[in-house]
Design an enzyme around this catalytic site. Structure first.
Site, mmCIF file in Angstrom:
data_model
loop_
_atom_site.group_PDB
_atom_site.id
_atom_site.type_symbol
_atom_site.label_atom_id
_atom_site.label_comp_id
_atom_site.label_asym_id
_atom_site.label_seq_id
_atom_site.Cartn_x
_atom_site.Cartn_y
_atom_site.Cartn_z
ATOM 1 N N TYR A 26 29.898 -5.215 19.762
ATOM 2 C CA TYR A 26 30.089 -6.372 18.878
ATOM 3 C C TYR A 26 30.437 -7.634 19.676
ATOM 4 O O TYR A 26 29.787 -8.676 19.509
ATOM 5 C CB TYR A 26 31.157 -6.034 17.836
ATOM 6 C CG TYR A 26 31.486 -7.139 16.870
ATOM 7 C CD1 TYR A 26 30.682 -7.390 15.760
ATOM 8 C CD2 TYR A 26 32.604 -7.944 17.069
ATOM 9 C CE1 TYR A 26 30.991 -8.420 14.879
ATOM 10 C CE2 TYR A 26 32.922 -8.965 16.195
ATOM 11 C CZ TYR A 26 32.111 -9.194 15.100
ATOM 12 O OH TYR A 26 32.426 -10.219 14.238
ATOM 13 N N ASP A 35 15.824 -6.651 4.392
ATOM 14 C CA ASP A 35 16.365 -6.131 5.648
ATOM 15 C C ASP A 35 15.919 -7.077 6.767
ATOM 16 O O ASP A 35 14.725 -7.186 7.064
ATOM 17 C CB ASP A 35 15.824 -4.715 5.878
ATOM 18 C CG ASP A 35 16.398 -4.083 7.135
ATOM 19 O OD1 ASP A 35 16.947 -4.808 7.997
ATOM 20 O OD2 ASP A 35 16.282 -2.849 7.264
HETATM 21 N N1 LIG Z 1 35.846 -10.456 9.045
HETATM 22 C C1 LIG Z 1 36.320 -11.021 10.150
HETATM 23 O O1 LIG Z 1 37.531 -10.984 10.437
HETATM 24 C C2 LIG Z 1 35.375 -11.761 11.047
HETATM 25 C C3 LIG Z 1 35.900 -12.357 12.208
HETATM 26 C C4 LIG Z 1 35.040 -13.053 13.048
HETATM 27 C C5 LIG Z 1 33.692 -13.147 12.725
HETATM 28 N N2 LIG Z 1 33.198 -12.551 11.596
HETATM 29 C C6 LIG Z 1 31.783 -12.687 11.309
HETATM 30 O O2 LIG Z 1 31.632 -13.106 9.964
HETATM 31 C C7 LIG Z 1 30.435 -12.534 9.409
HETATM 32 C C8 LIG Z 1 30.786 -11.781 8.141
HETATM 33 O O3 LIG Z 1 31.710 -10.759 8.471
HETATM 34 P P1 LIG Z 1 32.192 -9.701 7.382
HETATM 35 O O4 LIG Z 1 33.443 -9.091 7.902
HETATM 36 O O5 LIG Z 1 32.163 -10.298 6.026
HETATM 37 O O6 LIG Z 1 31.035 -8.603 7.514
HETATM 38 P P2 LIG Z 1 30.516 -7.532 6.429
HETATM 39 O O7 LIG Z 1 30.127 -6.306 7.192
HETATM 40 O O8 LIG Z 1 31.473 -7.389 5.296
HETATM 41 O O9 LIG Z 1 29.223 -8.261 5.893
HETATM 42 C C9 LIG Z 1 28.053 -8.320 6.654
HETATM 43 C C10 LIG Z 1 26.887 -8.221 5.709
HETATM 44 O O10 LIG Z 1 25.680 -8.107 6.486
HETATM 45 C C11 LIG Z 1 24.836 -7.239 5.769
HETATM 46 N N3 LIG Z 1 23.815 -6.662 6.643
HETATM 47 C C12 LIG Z 1 24.006 -5.757 7.652
HETATM 48 N N4 LIG Z 1 22.815 -5.412 8.171
HETATM 49 C C13 LIG Z 1 21.861 -6.102 7.501
HETATM 50 C C14 LIG Z 1 20.445 -6.147 7.576
HETATM 51 N N5 LIG Z 1 19.762 -5.383 8.441
HETATM 52 N N6 LIG Z 1 19.772 -6.973 6.732
HETATM 53 C C15 LIG Z 1 20.454 -7.740 5.830
HETATM 54 N N7 LIG Z 1 21.799 -7.731 5.706
HETATM 55 C C16 LIG Z 1 22.489 -6.908 6.527
HETATM 56 C C17 LIG Z 1 25.775 -6.173 5.211
HETATM 57 O O11 LIG Z 1 25.187 -5.451 4.141
HETATM 58 C C18 LIG Z 1 26.950 -7.019 4.767
HETATM 59 O O12 LIG Z 1 26.829 -7.445 3.431
HETATM 60 C C19 LIG Z 1 29.852 -11.629 10.502
HETATM 61 O O13 LIG Z 1 28.836 -12.310 11.203
HETATM 62 C C20 LIG Z 1 31.027 -11.373 11.407
HETATM 63 O O14 LIG Z 1 30.629 -11.100 12.735
HETATM 64 C C21 LIG Z 1 34.017 -11.863 10.767
#
Ligand SMILES: NC(=O)c1ccc[n+]([C@@H]2O[C@H](COP(=O)([O-])OP(=O)(O)OC[C@H]3O[C@@H](n4cnc5c(N)ncnc54)[C@H](O)[C@@H]3O)[C@@H](O)[C@H]2O)c1
Length: 265
Positions: free
Chosen positions: A149, A58
Site C-alpha cells: 500500500y 471494475d
Molecule cells: N481511510 C483512511 O484513513 C485513509 C488514509 C489515507 C488515504 N486514504 C485513501 O482514501 C481513499 C479511500 O479510502 P477508504 O478507507 O475509504 O477505502 P475503502 O476501501 O473503504 O474504499 C475504497 C473503494 O474502492 C473500491 N474499489 C476497490 N477496487 C475497485 C475496483 N477494481 N474497481 C472499482 N472500485 C474498486 C472499493 O469497493 C471501495 O468502495 C483510498 O484511496 C485510500 O488510499 C484513506
C-alpha cells in the site's frame, strides 16, 4: 451558487465513507457526480442523492473503462473532474506474494492511470479539467508490516507530477490529496462504530488530536477540483490533521519523559 455549478465529476471507489464525503462535497457545490465502484450495495446507497449516479464498474477492466467513457459522452456530453479514490488495502508486508503485489499496484496505480487515460479527451474538452488522485501519509513513511500500500501511494504521488506535466497542455490540472487517518469503513468495522475511541488512538499521531472526517477530505477535493485552485497543479496536498508536520514527534511533550523519578509537564 456553487463553485462547481453545471460540472460533472467521475469518482472511482466512491461507495464507502470517504467516497461519500467526497461525493457530498462535490454535489454541494452544484456538481453532478458519477460514482463507479465494484461495491453495488454501497454504490446504490450513495446514489440516493439526487445529483449522484452509480455505475457498477471494475476499474481494472479496460473494456469497462472504454464503455464508461463512451457512456459519459453519450449521457452527459462532458466531464470536468476525475477523482481517483478507489483502492486496495491488500498488504501482507514482506510476505506478500507476486499476485498480491500485482493486484494492489493494479488497483491503486495502474488503474488510476488507465481511468485518466480513458477520460483525458473529455476532460480536455471541458477547458478546465481537474484530476485529484488519492494518495496517503503512507506514501512517505515506513509502516511496520506494510509494503504494498505505501509503495502504491508513493508511486501515485510521482505519477501525479508526471500527469500534471503532460496534461497541462490540455488545460488539465492534476493534484493529489494525502489524508491522514480518516474515519472510514475499516475504522468503523474495527472499532464497532466508536469514533471517540478511534480519535483517542489517533491523537498522538495527529496535531489535531483526532482522525479526519470524510467531509473534511471532501472539502479539500472540491477545492482542488474548482477554479479557485486554478494555479495549483502537480501538488500533493496534505489533508492529514498535521500528521506529516509531526514527523517523528508525538502530539505530546516528549522531553519531560526523559526525567528520572517521575514525569513533570
Ligand atoms: N481511510 C483512511 O484513513 C485513509 C488514509 C489515507 C488515504 N486514504 C485513501 O482514501 C481513499 C479511500 O479510502 P477508504 O478507507 O475509504 O477505502 P475503502 O476501501 O473503504 O474504499 C475504497 C473503494 O474502492 C473500491 N474499489 C476497490 N477496487 C475497485 C475496483 N477494481 N474497481 C472499482 N472500485 C474498486 C472499493 O469497493 C471501495 O468502495 C483510498 O484511496 C485510500 O488510499 C484513506
Amino acid at each position: 451558487m456553487g463553485t462547481l455549478d453545471g460540472r460533472v465529476a467521475l469518482v472511482t471507489g466512491g461507495a464507502t465513507l470517504v467516497g461519500q464525503g467526497v461525493v457530498g462535497a462535490l454535489a454541494a457545490q452544484g456538481c453532478r457526480v458519477v460514482v463507479v465502484d465494484i461495491d453495488e450495495v454501497g454504490g446504490t446507497e450513495v446514489a440516493q442523492h439526487p445529483s449522484v449516479e452509480f455505475r457498477l464498474t471494475d476499474i481494472t477492466d479496460d473494456g469497462e473503462l472504454a464503455a464508461l467513457a463512451a457512456d459519459l459522452q453519450r449521457d452527459y456530453g462532458r466531464l470536468d473532474i476525475l477523482v481517483n479514490l478507489a483502492c486496495s488495502y491488500v498488504d501482507d508486508g514482506a510476505a506478500s506474494d507476486r499476485a498480491d503485489w500485482l493486484n494492489t499496484l493494479n488497483v491503486n496505480v495502474v488503474s488510476a492511470v488507465m481511468v485518466a487515460r480513458a477520460v483525458r479527451e473529455l476532460l480536455a474538452e471541458s477547458g478546465h479539467g481537474s484530476i485529484v488522485n488519492f494518495t496517503s501519509i503512507s506514501s512517505s513513511v515506513a509502516q511496520t508490516g506494510r509494503w504494498l500500500y505505501p509503495a502504491s501511494k508513493a508511486a501515485l504521488v510521482q505519477i501525479t507530477r508526471s500527469m500534471a506535466a503532460d496534461f497541462a497542455a490540455d488545460g488539465i490540472r492534476v493534484n493529489s490529496v494525502s489524508p491522514g487517518w480518516t474515519w472510514s469503513k475499516i475504522m468503523d468495522t474495527l472499532s464497532g462504530g466508536d469514533l471517540v475511541h478511534v480519535d483517542s488512538v489517533a491523537a498522538p499521531f495527529h496535531l489535531l488530536g483526532r482522525v479526519g472526517r470524510p467531509e473534511e477530505i471532501g472539502a479539500v477535493v472540491a477545492f482542488l477540483a474548482s477554479d479557485a485552485a486554478s494555479v495549483v497543479t502537480g501538488a500533493d496536498w496534505a489533508a492529514d490533521g498535521g500528521y506529516s508536520a509531526l514527523g517523528p514527534e508525538r502530539n505530546e511533550p516528549a522531553i519531560p519523559l526523559l526525567a528520572k523519578g517521575g514525569v513533570s509537564r
